[in-house]
Design an enzyme around this catalytic site. Sequence first.
Site: not given
Length: 349
Positions: A120, A178, A180, A227, A232
């Site tokens: 992470e 893309v 989410s 792309y 994040n």
Amino acid sequence: MRFSSMKTYIFFFMICILLLCLHNGWQRGIKYSTYNHQYTSKNVTILLWHWPFSKSYSLKGDICWDLYQVPHCKLVDKHSFFPSADVVVFHNRELIQGSQTLPLDLPRPRGQRWAWMSLESPAHNGNLKQFTNIFNMTITYRRDADITVPYGELLPKEDEGPVMEESPVNKSSLVCWVVSNYMSHHKRSQVYKELSAIVPVKVYGQWTKTPLSSADLLPTISHCYFYLAFENSEAKDYITEKLWYNAYQGGAVPVVLGPPRSDYEAVAPNHSFIHVDEFTSVKQMGIYLHQLAQDKKRYSEYFTWKQQWRVKLYRNWRERLCKICSQYNSLPQHKVYSNLKAWASAENV
Ligand SMILES: *[C@@H]1O[C@H](CO)[C@@H](O)[C@H](O)[C@H]1NC(C)=O
Ligand SMILES: *[C@@H]1O[C@H](CO)[C@@H](O)[C@H](O)[C@H]1NC(C)=O
Ligand SMILES: *[C@@H]1O[C@H](CO)[C@@H](O)[C@H](O)[C@H]1NC(C)=O
């Protein structure tokens, strides 16, 4: 007379077997030393204290050798191996959430190393303040970790005959994204908003209620010139499958937002991606993308790296753990992370 010639026969036969064994052992050693620069036949025992995200995999057989040709590596997940383990690996997520705890009550065998493992970004590692003077090594995507486990890497392409023309054909969308987990405070959301005011951006994913199945992901991206491989979090070396898989494998030129361009250049071919920092404004970038898509020759130059390199993805915990063994002999003799929190949140310089 016959009997003694038989004996000679058997004797030479045994010698041959012995030589064969030595030869094989030696070959295995050679293979190992290309990883390690040091030959050893001692097994290294890696104990995984708990499986990441509680999802376990089989460790039957000589898994590191069978799957990844890493020799002398014993991967185990039973706590009973603790006294004999050379390395005990702890995945951060479960420690932070409290579903797993460190065995601080057990006497730590001399020479045993405890490893902190996380893929992470710092923003999602929780508070690491509690981990002072506990871990001896780190396993993360960072280049300066003791064991670097990136999301992907480039390997030189072996000669595979004529190079397949990875030609950028049949593109129907200029820019695709893309997403989410859309958060308006993310820098990437700001860049997207500004960019989509200048050029069309096709958005897929949970946010727009147009999720792509894993089977549809790459074919969809292949119809896009560019792309948006926007991370994040913007953190040192944090370059994920958005670049390695979505963009590179999908056959679209990645527009990256994440760590500084130099971090990307350290692991990816120079002319294979476009970094948002290359432009003085998002508007300038939009104009550049628009022009590039119309110039077949210049656009295709972003794919020439594929003649020399192929992408290797890392998506398997067992492979990451086996990597500990191939680098075991180059680990420092003594090391303690006295301030893991500071190390893990290292800012980009
Ligand atoms: C190009 O892609 C579209 C879908 O976006 C498809 O319908 C069409 O058949 C493709 N054309 C060629 C020449 O592959
Ligand atoms: C990367 O490419 C740019 C031009 O595309 C060039 O100016 C720069 O020197 C290159 N950097 C490296 C490290 O090769
Ligand atoms: C690992 O860390 C512990 C705890 O700080 C320390 O006592 C031990 O000497 C370290 N071992 C190695 C091999 O660095």
